[in-house]
Design an enzyme around this catalytic site. Structure first.
Site, mmCIF file in Angstrom:
data_model
loop_
_atom_site.group_PDB
_atom_site.id
_atom_site.type_symbol
_atom_site.label_atom_id
_atom_site.label_comp_id
_atom_site.label_asym_id
_atom_site.label_seq_id
_atom_site.Cartn_x
_atom_site.Cartn_y
_atom_site.Cartn_z
ATOM 1 N N ASN A 205 -0.422 -0.421 7.748
ATOM 2 C CA ASN A 205 -0.729 0.649 6.798
ATOM 3 C C ASN A 205 0.518 1.224 6.121
ATOM 4 O O ASN A 205 0.520 2.376 5.673
ATOM 5 C CB ASN A 205 -1.519 1.772 7.490
ATOM 6 N N ARG A 206 1.561 0.408 6.059
ATOM 7 C CA ARG A 206 2.822 0.798 5.420
ATOM 8 C C ARG A 206 3.510 1.982 6.103
ATOM 9 O O ARG A 206 4.379 2.634 5.517
ATOM 10 C CB ARG A 206 2.608 1.118 3.916
#
Length: 228
Positions: A205-206
């Site tokens: 999710n970065r």
């Protein structure tokens, strides 16, 4: 004649760059896992990169410099040594990178270990290695690479490939295999003394892990976590 429309230009691009993305690993990097110094931590990651990282050249790094006016330039070179004193690479001292380091010794090194979803960024100051150290490394280079250091006036305009090959052929005739090639006076090393070293681990999710060692006045290191 009409110009190319935005739609036509977009259709000419073979990939949808906006949708190109990978989901990174769930395993992260925590402060409790870090070594006492950034060089020790780099040694851990480099060993993994060199043995099971799936990397073609794990010691390849992007060296970014800037001239006296702050105009940047980057290129890929090979790391040839590292220890607690710094990170060493070799180059032609007349090259663009060396000329810029002469004007502005501040430099950034980036190790882009993409298959492992890892990056290491070293920022520091570059200083030339001594001639004895340079000569010792030069003697370890293959014969052809030693001749190449003489044949190429790095970063200068050359008339064509034929001229470069001709210069190399002249050197082959002058210094055949088995004969010692002198160390070029215009060629040598730079040691980058780190002031900060960031270890970047890709996460889902970065929400990546970014842990940075910062040099502390008087010696030692402070570790900071950076927001991704």
């Amino acid at each position: 004649m009409g110009g190319v429309t935005d739609r036509e230009a977009a259709a000419a691009v073979p990939f949808d760059l906006a949708s190109m993305r990978k989901q990174y690993r769930a395993e992260g990097l925590s402060e409790t896992e870090l070594a006492a110094t950034p060089v020790e931590q780099f040694a851990r990651w480099f060993k993994q990169a060199a043995t099971d990282g799936g990397l073609f050249e794990p010691n390849a790094m992007v060296v970014s410099t800037a001239d006296a006016e702050g105009r940047p330039s980057s290129r890929t070179v090979l790391l040839k040594h590292f220890d607690e004193q710094g990170f060493v690479f070799y180059t032609n001292y007349d090259s663009r990178k060396a000329r810029e380091l002469g004007e502005n010794p501040h430099v950034s090194l980036l190790f882009p270990w993409h298959p492992m979803a890892r990056q290491v960024v070293v920022t520091g100051v570059a200083r030339r290695t001594g001639r004895d150290e340079t000569a010792a490394y030069f003697r370890t280079r293959p014969h052809g690479s030693q001749l190449g250091a003489w044949a190429s006036a790095q970063s200068t305009v050359v008339a064509g490939r034929r001229a470069l090959d001709a210069a190399y052929a002249e050197l082959v005739a002058r210094y055949p295999e088995g004969e010692q090639v002198p160390v070029p006076p215009h060629w040598g090393g730079f040691r980058v003394v780190p002031q900060a070293v960031e270890f970047w681990q890709g996460r889902e999710n970065r929400l990546h892990d970014r842990l940075r060692y910062e040099a502390v006045a008087g010696g030692g290191w402070r570790v900071e976590r950076l927001s991704p």
